[in-house]
Write an enzyme that holds these catalytic residues in place. Sequence first.
Site, mmCIF file in Angstrom:
data_model
loop_
_atom_site.group_PDB
_atom_site.id
_atom_site.type_symbol
_atom_site.label_atom_id
_atom_site.label_comp_id
_atom_site.label_asym_id
_atom_site.label_seq_id
_atom_site.Cartn_x
_atom_site.Cartn_y
_atom_site.Cartn_z
ATOM 1 C CE1 TYR A 118 -2.982 -3.226 0.275
ATOM 2 C CE2 TYR A 118 -4.108 -2.115 1.793
ATOM 3 C CZ TYR A 118 -3.469 -2.964 0.845
ATOM 4 O OH TYR A 118 -4.577 -3.654 1.298
ATOM 5 C CE LYS A 163 2.734 -19.140 -0.378
ATOM 6 N NZ LYS A 163 2.015 -19.756 0.162
ATOM 7 C CG ASP A 194 -0.774 -20.889 1.461
ATOM 8 O OD1 ASP A 194 -0.065 -21.007 2.371
ATOM 9 O OD2 ASP A 194 -0.097 -21.140 -0.181
ATOM 10 C CG ASP A 218 -6.688 -4.765 4.309
ATOM 11 O OD1 ASP A 218 -8.362 -4.382 4.377
ATOM 12 O OD2 ASP A 218 -7.016 -4.039 3.207
ATOM 13 C CG ASP A 222 -12.145 -6.893 5.764
ATOM 14 O OD1 ASP A 222 -11.281 -6.360 7.441
ATOM 15 O OD2 ASP A 222 -12.467 -6.380 4.701
HETATM 16 C C1 LIG Z 1 -7.908 1.956 1.939
HETATM 17 C C2 LIG Z 1 -7.419 0.335 2.639
HETATM 18 C C3 LIG Z 1 -6.153 0.357 2.790
HETATM 19 C C4 LIG Z 1 -8.604 0.718 3.891
HETATM 20 C C5 LIG Z 1 -9.010 -0.353 4.126
HETATM 21 O O1 LIG Z 1 -9.003 -2.170 3.073
HETATM 22 C C6 LIG Z 1 -8.159 -1.061 5.814
HETATM 23 O O2 LIG Z 1 -7.862 0.065 6.062
HETATM 24 O O3 LIG Z 1 -8.549 -1.619 5.883
HETATM 25 MG MG LIG Z 2 -9.966 -3.528 4.714
#
Ligand SMILES: CC(C)CC(=O)C(=O)O
Ligand SMILES: [Mg+2]
Length: 347
Positions: A118, A163, A194, A218, A222
């Site tokens: 990122y 990894k 993985d 990230d 999620d």
């Molecule tokens: C713009 C993304 C890197 C934002 C995101 O998905 C996060 O920080 O969880």
């Molecule tokens: Mg995110």
Amino acid sequence: MYRVAVIPGDGIGPEVIDGAVRVLKAVTGRVRFEYYEGGVDVFQECGSPIREEDLEEIRRSDAVLFGATTTPFDLPGYRSLILTLRKELGLYANLRIIPDLRTGREIVIVRENSEGLYFGIGAVVNGRAVDVRLITREGAERIARFAVEQAKARGSFITFVHKANVLTGDKFFRRIVREVAGEEGVEVRDAIIDSFTIKLVRNPWEHGVILSENLFGDILSDLATVHAGSIGIVPSGNYGDGIALFEPVHGSAPDIAGKGIANPIGAILSGAMLLDYLGLDGSLIRAAVRGYVVNGELTPDMGGRARTEDVVRGIIGEIEDLLSMDEVWRDEIRLSRLESDISRMAG
Ligand SMILES: CC(C)CC(=O)C(=O)O
Ligand SMILES: [Mg+2]
Ligand SMILES: NC(=O)C1=CN([C@@H]2O[C@H](COP(=O)(O)OP(=O)(O)OC[C@H]3O[C@@H](n4cnc5c(N)ncnc54)[C@H](O)[C@@H]3O)[C@@H](O)[C@H]2O)C=CC1
């Protein structure tokens, strides 16, 4: 008086931040909230997702409360507001705490927040696209130290997810994590990204403090929110050496924005983390949320029919009930919370 910069953003950001600020006001009068705009509209006006003069004010605040913003796929020169804030404010550690509100268990994820894909260089040249993933010794050391502190505070260990069987950066990162944790006597367990996703689905509560680089962290966080029942209830803190920023883990959720049904709990629990950071104690908010979740109607993402407003009011009602209890009862609550923390730490 503490100064908290509030950046609601867009989509469901303003809807959940409105709830979080009202809850914070119900528990403390010691915070002044100052609002700032950010995102695509500001970028179109001044070429940056946040105005320079606002950034200066935000830097002078005690903490930041952030909602969410939409990041368009095709807006040349645009970098997401939250990535810009993480970079500008030096927020290198992202702590994501995925709660099971009914049992008190948590999945703890430490995500490196300032490097990786990122923040590398991206370019398209002559029909070839490249994204460079940068991992530095300084960046790896400081996030390893942060994860070590989290593990020590919980009497736990680190699962470093990587990894390193393939990627040079992860081999390098892994060595540094082991060095730093070794100096502090904290155990590090390896997990290859993985196959770790299977473990995170099957045995989510058994991995101590999960540490990973930016993109992997990230995605893992999620995925882990599924165990909380919804991404809408998961809070996070972004820390550096100066200010800290608190935000729900979710994004701007365009599919439900404007409908009044966004789950505000992730933003509200982010407010609790913010209070802890300021030394004002977020446990009253956490107790109120736990109390509400047991009997209260939840939003559709949690299978209920409540609206955002119902949940916010319900949690404020719980806070008022807790505050009206006499000291004896409050001590009882503190004690039972302490007992559940101890049993969680004991595994
Ligand atoms: C713009 C993304 C890197 C934002 C995101 O998905 C996060 O920080 O969880
Ligand atoms: Mg995110
Ligand atoms: N920190 C930030 O500002 C972030 C921004 N984004 C941005 O958000 C936009 C949408 O991204 P998505 O991938 O769709 O992720 P998202 O997290 O916004 O939504 C994913 C799914 O979860 C649901 N959801 C999320 N939060 C919820 C809540 N509080 N209550 C109920 N349901 C909720 C949404 O309705 C959607 O179905 C994109 O532009 C993305 O770049 C994404 C993640 C973080």
